[in-house]
Scaffold this motif. Structure first.
Motif, PDB file in Angstrom:
ATOM      1  N   GLU A   6       0.782  -1.268  -0.028  1.00 34.93           N
ATOM      2  CA  GLU A   6      -0.118  -0.160  -0.100  1.00 34.93           C
ATOM      3  C   GLU A   6       1.009   1.290  -0.126  1.00 34.93           C
ATOM      4  O   GLU A   6       2.070   1.371   0.581  1.00 34.93           O
ATOM      5  N   SER A   7       0.538   2.285  -0.530  1.00 36.36           N
ATOM      6  CA  SER A   7       0.870   3.611  -0.520  1.00 36.36           C
ATOM      7  C   SER A   7      -0.163   4.701  -0.820  1.00 36.36           C
ATOM      8  O   SER A   7      -1.234   4.555  -1.006  1.00 36.36           O
ATOM      9  N   GLY A   8       0.372   6.020  -0.499  1.00 31.35           N
ATOM     10  CA  GLY A   8      -0.553   7.197  -0.757  1.00 31.35           C
ATOM     11  C   GLY A   8      -1.056   7.558   0.190  1.00 31.35           C
ATOM     12  O   GLY A   8      -1.748   8.767   0.465  1.00 31.35           O
ATOM     13  N   GLY A   9      -0.824   7.161   1.541  1.00 28.06           N
ATOM     14  CA  GLY A   9      -1.383   7.773   2.925  1.00 28.06           C
ATOM     15  C   GLY A   9      -0.754   8.868   3.186  1.00 28.06           C
ATOM     16  O   GLY A   9       0.413   9.654   2.501  1.00 28.06           O
ATOM     17  N   GLY A  10      -1.327   9.637   4.278  1.00 28.51           N
ATOM     18  CA  GLY A  10      -0.789  10.983   4.767  1.00 28.51           C
ATOM     19  C   GLY A  10      -1.603  11.654   5.465  1.00 28.51           C
ATOM     20  O   GLY A  10      -2.750  11.222   6.165  1.00 28.51           O
ATOM     21  N   LEU A  11      -1.348  12.891   5.572  1.00 32.17           N
ATOM     22  CA  LEU A  11      -1.979  13.950   6.358  1.00 32.17           C
ATOM     23  C   LEU A  11      -2.992  14.770   5.549  1.00 32.17           C
ATOM     24  O   LEU A  11      -2.557  15.274   4.407  1.00 32.17           O
ATOM     25  N   VAL A  12      -4.222  14.815   5.858  1.00 29.82           N
ATOM     26  CA  VAL A  12      -5.235  15.401   4.862  1.00 29.82           C
ATOM     27  C   VAL A  12      -6.402  16.172   5.869  1.00 29.82           C
ATOM     28  O   VAL A  12      -6.556  15.511   6.858  1.00 29.82           O
ATOM     29  N   GLN A  13      -6.648  17.310   5.472  1.00 25.09           N
ATOM     30  CA  GLN A  13      -7.611  17.886   6.177  1.00 25.09           C
ATOM     31  C   GLN A  13      -9.065  17.541   6.068  1.00 25.09           C
ATOM     32  O   GLN A  13      -9.262  16.925   5.085  1.00 25.09           O
ATOM     33  N   GLY A  15     -12.568  17.111   4.861  1.00 22.15           N
ATOM     34  CA  GLY A  15     -13.230  17.539   3.756  1.00 22.15           C
ATOM     35  C   GLY A  15     -12.299  17.352   2.376  1.00 22.15           C
ATOM     36  O   GLY A  15     -12.826  17.450   1.243  1.00 22.15           O
ATOM     37  N   GLY A  16     -11.095  16.965   2.558  1.00 21.10           N
ATOM     38  CA  GLY A  16     -10.127  16.955   1.587  1.00 21.10           C
ATOM     39  C   GLY A  16     -10.284  15.480   0.914  1.00 21.10           C
ATOM     40  O   GLY A  16     -11.037  14.833   1.083  1.00 21.10           O
ATOM     41  N   SER A  17      -9.250  15.306   0.207  1.00 25.99           N
ATOM     42  CA  SER A  17      -9.169  13.975  -0.634  1.00 25.99           C
ATOM     43  C   SER A  17      -7.763  13.329  -0.609  1.00 25.99           C
ATOM     44  O   SER A  17      -6.867  14.061  -0.578  1.00 25.99           O
ATOM     45  N   LEU A  18      -7.721  12.116  -0.914  1.00 31.96           N
ATOM     46  CA  LEU A  18      -6.545  11.290  -0.914  1.00 31.96           C
ATOM     47  C   LEU A  18      -6.852  10.131  -1.861  1.00 31.96           C
ATOM     48  O   LEU A  18      -7.889   9.537  -1.678  1.00 31.96           O
ATOM     49  N   ARG A  19      -5.789   9.512  -2.435  1.00 34.67           N
ATOM     50  CA  ARG A  19      -5.864   8.268  -3.330  1.00 34.67           C
ATOM     51  C   ARG A  19      -5.005   7.349  -2.822  1.00 34.67           C
ATOM     52  O   ARG A  19      -3.673   7.645  -2.996  1.00 34.67           O
ATOM     53  N   LEU A  20      -5.195   6.113  -2.241  1.00 28.93           N
ATOM     54  CA  LEU A  20      -4.485   5.152  -2.081  1.00 28.93           C
ATOM     55  C   LEU A  20      -4.088   4.152  -2.922  1.00 28.93           C
ATOM     56  O   LEU A  20      -5.181   3.938  -3.881  1.00 28.93           O
ATOM     57  N   SER A  21      -2.960   3.601  -3.228  1.00 29.12           N
ATOM     58  CA  SER A  21      -2.835   2.683  -4.087  1.00 29.12           C
ATOM     59  C   SER A  21      -2.351   1.164  -3.506  1.00 29.12           C
ATOM     60  O   SER A  21      -1.718   1.248  -2.595  1.00 29.12           O
ATOM     61  N   CYS A  22      -2.645   0.235  -4.111  1.00 32.99           N
ATOM     62  CA  CYS A  22      -2.284  -1.106  -3.809  1.00 32.99           C
ATOM     63  C   CYS A  22      -1.578  -1.802  -4.843  1.00 32.99           C
ATOM     64  O   CYS A  22      -2.329  -2.204  -5.787  1.00 32.99           O
ATOM     65  N   ALA A  23      -0.531  -2.374  -4.671  1.00 35.29           N
ATOM     66  CA  ALA A  23       0.239  -2.870  -5.670  1.00 35.29           C
ATOM     67  C   ALA A  23       0.692  -4.191  -5.496  1.00 35.29           C
ATOM     68  O   ALA A  23       0.979  -4.302  -4.555  1.00 35.29           O
ATOM     69  N   SER A  37      -9.107  -2.715   3.754  1.00 38.50           N
ATOM     70  CA  SER A  37      -9.701  -2.612   5.183  1.00 38.50           C
ATOM     71  C   SER A  37      -8.920  -1.538   6.040  1.00 38.50           C
ATOM     72  O   SER A  37      -7.964  -0.877   5.392  1.00 38.50           O
ATOM     73  N   ARG A  38      -9.325  -1.039   7.115  1.00 37.50           N
ATOM     74  CA  ARG A  38      -8.675   0.001   8.032  1.00 37.50           C
ATOM     75  C   ARG A  38      -8.727  -0.440   9.347  1.00 37.50           C
ATOM     76  O   ARG A  38      -9.645  -1.003   9.966  1.00 37.50           O
ATOM     77  N   ALA A  92      -6.918   6.060  10.351  1.00 39.06           N
ATOM     78  CA  ALA A  92      -6.468   4.971  10.268  1.00 39.06           C
ATOM     79  C   ALA A  92      -5.332   4.318   9.500  1.00 39.06           C
ATOM     80  O   ALA A  92      -5.077   5.331   8.586  1.00 39.06           O
ATOM     81  N   ILE A  93      -4.941   3.182   9.644  1.00 34.81           N
ATOM     82  CA  ILE A  93      -4.005   2.780   9.080  1.00 34.81           C
ATOM     83  C   ILE A  93      -4.855   1.645   7.951  1.00 34.81           C
ATOM     84  O   ILE A  93      -5.834   0.994   8.141  1.00 34.81           O
ATOM     85  N   TYR A  94      -4.604   2.041   6.614  1.00 34.65           N
ATOM     86  CA  TYR A  94      -5.499   1.485   5.538  1.00 34.65           C
ATOM     87  C   TYR A  94      -4.701   0.256   5.025  1.00 34.65           C
ATOM     88  O   TYR A  94      -3.447   0.441   4.732  1.00 34.65           O
ATOM     89  N   PHE A  95      -5.202  -1.079   4.804  1.00 34.35           N
ATOM     90  CA  PHE A  95      -4.535  -2.125   4.280  1.00 34.35           C
ATOM     91  C   PHE A  95      -5.470  -2.598   2.934  1.00 34.35           C
ATOM     92  O   PHE A  95      -6.350  -2.539   2.966  1.00 34.35           O
TER      93      PHE A  95
END
Length: 125
Positions: A6-13, A15-23, A37-38, A92-95
């Motif tokens: 997994e990758s793409g996590g981080g700090l976001v406000q 109402g914001g957006s984020l895209r996670l990747s799973c390779a 899951s999280r 959370a941690i996303y898996f």
């Protein structure tokens, strides 16, 4: 088969957006359903979303419906979780994981195993 990465996590406000990747590092990615899951601090891991091996079906936890979108690009051996309008409760941690068996719809959390190490998502107020 090797766990997903997994990758793409981080700090976001909020109402914001984020895209996670799973390779996938190898294997026949395109044949397997993929799930996210999280796990939040001091809480049990929970199912978030899944997608069928061919993308024909998608399943979501009720609290993320309309905000999160799961997708996959089999040419890149990668699945994604697009997170929009994030909330503090999404911290959370996303898996991610692939299904145990090929050609499944991914409708049940028990179909999945070999979860990755996870990526941290933190939503600030």
């Amino acid at each position: 088969q090797a766990p997903m990465v997994e990758s793409g996590g981080g700090l976001v406000q909020a109402g914001g957006s984020l895209r996670l990747s799973c390779a996938a590092s190898g294997g026949t990615f395109s044949r397997y359903a993929i799930a996210w899951s999280r796990q939040a601090p001091e809480k049990e891991r929970e199912f978030v979303a899944s997608i069928a091996w061919n993308g024909s079906r998608k399943y979501y936890k009720d609290s993320v419906k309309g905000r999160f979108t799961i997708s996959r690009d089999n040419t890149k051996n990668t699945a994604y979780l697009e997170m929009n309008n994030v909330k503090a409760d999404d911290t959370a941690i996303y898996f991610c994981a692939r299904a145990h068996h090929a050609f499944g719809l991914g409708s049940r959390p028990t179909e999945f195993g070999s979860w990755g190490q996870g990526t941290q998502v933190t939503v600030s107020a």
